[in-house]
Design an enzyme around this catalytic site. Sequence first.
Site, mmCIF file in Angstrom:
data_model
loop_
_atom_site.group_PDB
_atom_site.id
_atom_site.type_symbol
_atom_site.label_atom_id
_atom_site.label_comp_id
_atom_site.label_asym_id
_atom_site.label_seq_id
_atom_site.Cartn_x
_atom_site.Cartn_y
_atom_site.Cartn_z
ATOM 1 N N LYS A 1 0.856 -1.182 0.000
ATOM 2 C CA LYS A 1 0.000 0.000 0.000
ATOM 3 C C LYS A 1 0.896 1.238 0.000
ATOM 4 C CE LYS A 1 0.843 1.372 4.411
ATOM 5 N NZ LYS A 1 1.620 2.615 4.718
ATOM 6 N N ASP B 1 -2.343 -1.633 11.128
ATOM 7 C CA ASP B 1 -2.750 -1.555 9.716
ATOM 8 C C ASP B 1 -3.014 -2.925 9.092
ATOM 9 O OD1 ASP B 1 -0.116 -2.363 9.753
ATOM 10 O OD2 ASP B 1 0.530 -1.069 8.111
#
Length: 273
Positions: free
Chosen positions: A8, A135
Amino acid sequence: MITFPNAKINLGLNIVAKRPDNYHNLETVFYPIPLQDALEVVDLSGEAKSRLHISGLQIDGDPDKNLIIKAYNLLRENFELPAVDIYLHKVIPFGAGLGGGSSDAAFMLSLLRDKYKLPLTDEDLLSLAARLGADCPFFLLNKPVLATGIGNEFSPISLSLKNYDLLLVKPDIAVPTAEAYSLVKPAYPEIPLSEVVKMPVEEWKNYMKNDFEPSVFARHPEIAQIKHRLYEAGALYASMSGSGSSLYGVFRNLPDLSDHFPGCFVWQGKCMY
């Protein structure tokens, strides 16, 4: 069974407040990109302990403390799992603000659930992933989200970059996360990131910031120079991802820049969403 954990990037990153527990509240957009590791699990017969085998980029540290092993052990607390050989081909650079380790752990949870048909809902997996890292749950959702809190609270956003190209550059520089946070003075932005991300991409460079950049660039001018070169090459928006040290550029039409960043890891591809 094999799966392909992806990386990401952070679109914007505002450090808004320091918490009583010494963590920081932030706001950022997590955006998945198709830079992928490969993760395979194979049953072991007659072996008492699972083994992690790593190829590609080498990871320092004790393999037993790898998040992939922690994910396996977390599920083994409640389910009878066999010993397994785990093969990780590492492509996503680590220490780069790309979430590669968290992604590997999240995909490991999902792979084990599917391989052994464990009675776990998607919500169950999200709760388990949160125990591995703030995350980690994002990589089970794997779509653009606005992340707040310590990066563990997700809100859906409307964002499409499908017509854009992405160039990622990771220099051979390590930026310690704790050090990066220590050099940031928390503050709320004038315009919330949730509003900035709705603007045309061409306007992001005027309003979308990464609060780690000033201190990181001051200590590592080479990283600042990469961002400058991305803009020179025609990037509509360029930024460091997370606390670094990777940088990315968003392009309308990406030229071949593979030879423009010697000594760096360079990846380019299409935006996923």
